[in-house]
Enzyme design. Sequence first.
Site, PDB file in Angstrom:
ATOM      1  N   LYS A  37       0.862  -1.188   0.000  1.00  0.00           N
ATOM      2  CA  LYS A  37       0.000   0.000   0.000  1.00  0.00           C
ATOM      3  C   LYS A  37       0.885   1.220   0.000  1.00  0.00           C
ATOM      4  CE  LYS A  37      -4.488   0.726   0.263  1.00  0.00           C
ATOM      5  NZ  LYS A  37      -5.483  -0.271  -0.173  1.00  0.00           N
TER       6      LYS A  37
HETATM    7  N1  GLU Z   1      -7.209  -0.099  -3.357  1.00  0.00           N
HETATM    8  C1  GLU Z   1      -7.951  -1.269  -3.653  1.00  0.00           C
HETATM    9  C2  GLU Z   1      -7.980  -2.191  -2.451  1.00  0.00           C
HETATM   10  O1  GLU Z   1      -7.798  -1.775  -1.342  1.00  0.00           O
HETATM   11  C3  GLU Z   1      -7.486  -1.968  -4.925  1.00  0.00           C
HETATM   12  C4  GLU Z   1      -6.074  -2.437  -4.918  1.00  0.00           C
HETATM   13  C5  GLU Z   1      -5.611  -2.974  -6.252  1.00  0.00           C
HETATM   14  O2  GLU Z   1      -6.397  -3.056  -7.189  1.00  0.00           O
HETATM   15  O3  GLU Z   1      -4.430  -3.287  -6.320  1.00  0.00           O
HETATM   16  O4  GLU Z   1      -8.262  -3.358  -2.568  1.00  0.00           O
END
Ligand code: GLU
Length: 421
Positions: free
Chosen positions: A111
């Site tokens: 993240k």
């Molecule tokens: N931000 C989204 C999540 O928390 C998508 C992450 C992604 O597609 O890599 O799942």
Amino acid sequence: MKTIDLEQETNPWKAQAARFDLAAKKLNLDEGLWNILQSPSREIIVHIPVMMDDGHLEVFTGFRVQHSIARGPAKGGLRYAPDVNLDEIRALASWMTWKCAVVNIPFGGAKGGIICDPHKMSQGELERMTRRYTAELFDFIGPEKDVPAPDVNTNEQTMAWIMDTYSMHARQTVTAVVTGKPINIGGSRGRREATGRGVLMVCDQAIKKLGLDRNTTRVIIQGFGNVGSNAARLMAKAGYQVIGIVEVGGGLYNSKGINLEALSEYRERQGTIHGFPEADRHDPAELLLQDCDILIPAATENQITSQNADRVKCKILAEGANGPTTAAADDILAEKGVFVIPDILANAGGVTTSYFEWVQDRQGYFWKEAVVNEHLGDIMVTAFDDVVRYAETHAVNNRIAAYMLAIDRVAYTIRQRGIYA
Ligand code: GLU
């Protein structure tokens, strides 16, 4: 009564660790693997200068945490918000590891975040900040290393800037470095709606299990961003009665069901959902606790806590957001018999379709939307069944079952690969 320290309760890293420890204990996870998996494998902090429109330089702090690359490249979104902090990004990175493992896609977890107030920044400022952040992370991201995606306050445009900046440094167009891109530059059909569609798919499975019918199932959704608005629209279209939308600054309530088409048009015209004439204005904190069948928190962390969990009145809690429920609230919800579809399952439709986008970019061959949605349905239904079966066999709640399933899969991979030392 046990006194609960709200600050401790709402620290996302602690919330993650509480569930991890419980699940790891139930799995009898050996100490070495426990130590490996409880902390992120890499944490990067950058301080990036950005030229603001008025000519002054501002330095922003950004993070990228890679929790695990055991099952494949690290994967996860990038968020822009004033309250971003390292503990939050750490938690979100580890949730990505567990999420990708629950849906069984070949990614680890990561993240990113930048501390900023995107609503007070111009497009130019956001673009320069995004590009500099990407340049700083050039060595650490990439299609085989770590693949960012949209999250809170980032979108297709943000991903296009990252893709372009990365490509300029690589001296070639590298579409697979990010997912959630605009369709004409390597994005996937269906990605924009995917998280909301995934929420609908798991709710369909849950009502089937509980013997409910779509047409009489009342839904309240918190948040009207990408996840909330798409979940609301798709659920209403599927026949659910979306009776409430909880938004900061005022909720909307209509016991007969809100007309989502009309609401979307209204927002298109007015730029806000506030003032929509076909629903009553409602206090947001109260609306979250209003009687309904499915409650979908699709905004941010820590919405259901020890302070309000006993007053939640839904049968099903489908977590569209990451970490909307604290560990202390879990126990209260379990006691009340709420059927929880945990975040690492309920909102996994987004990353699953990101996986399809990454596959399509690498193939250079793009699928029809119906194909994307069909594959998404297969994965979401299988993951739902896996989690529920795990919960029943091990006599644990759905959240701990999802963690156990995920930890088991990641630990198995690490054992197979062995430790390089
Ligand atoms: N931000 C989204 C999540 O928390 C998508 C992450 C992604 O597609 O890599 O799942």
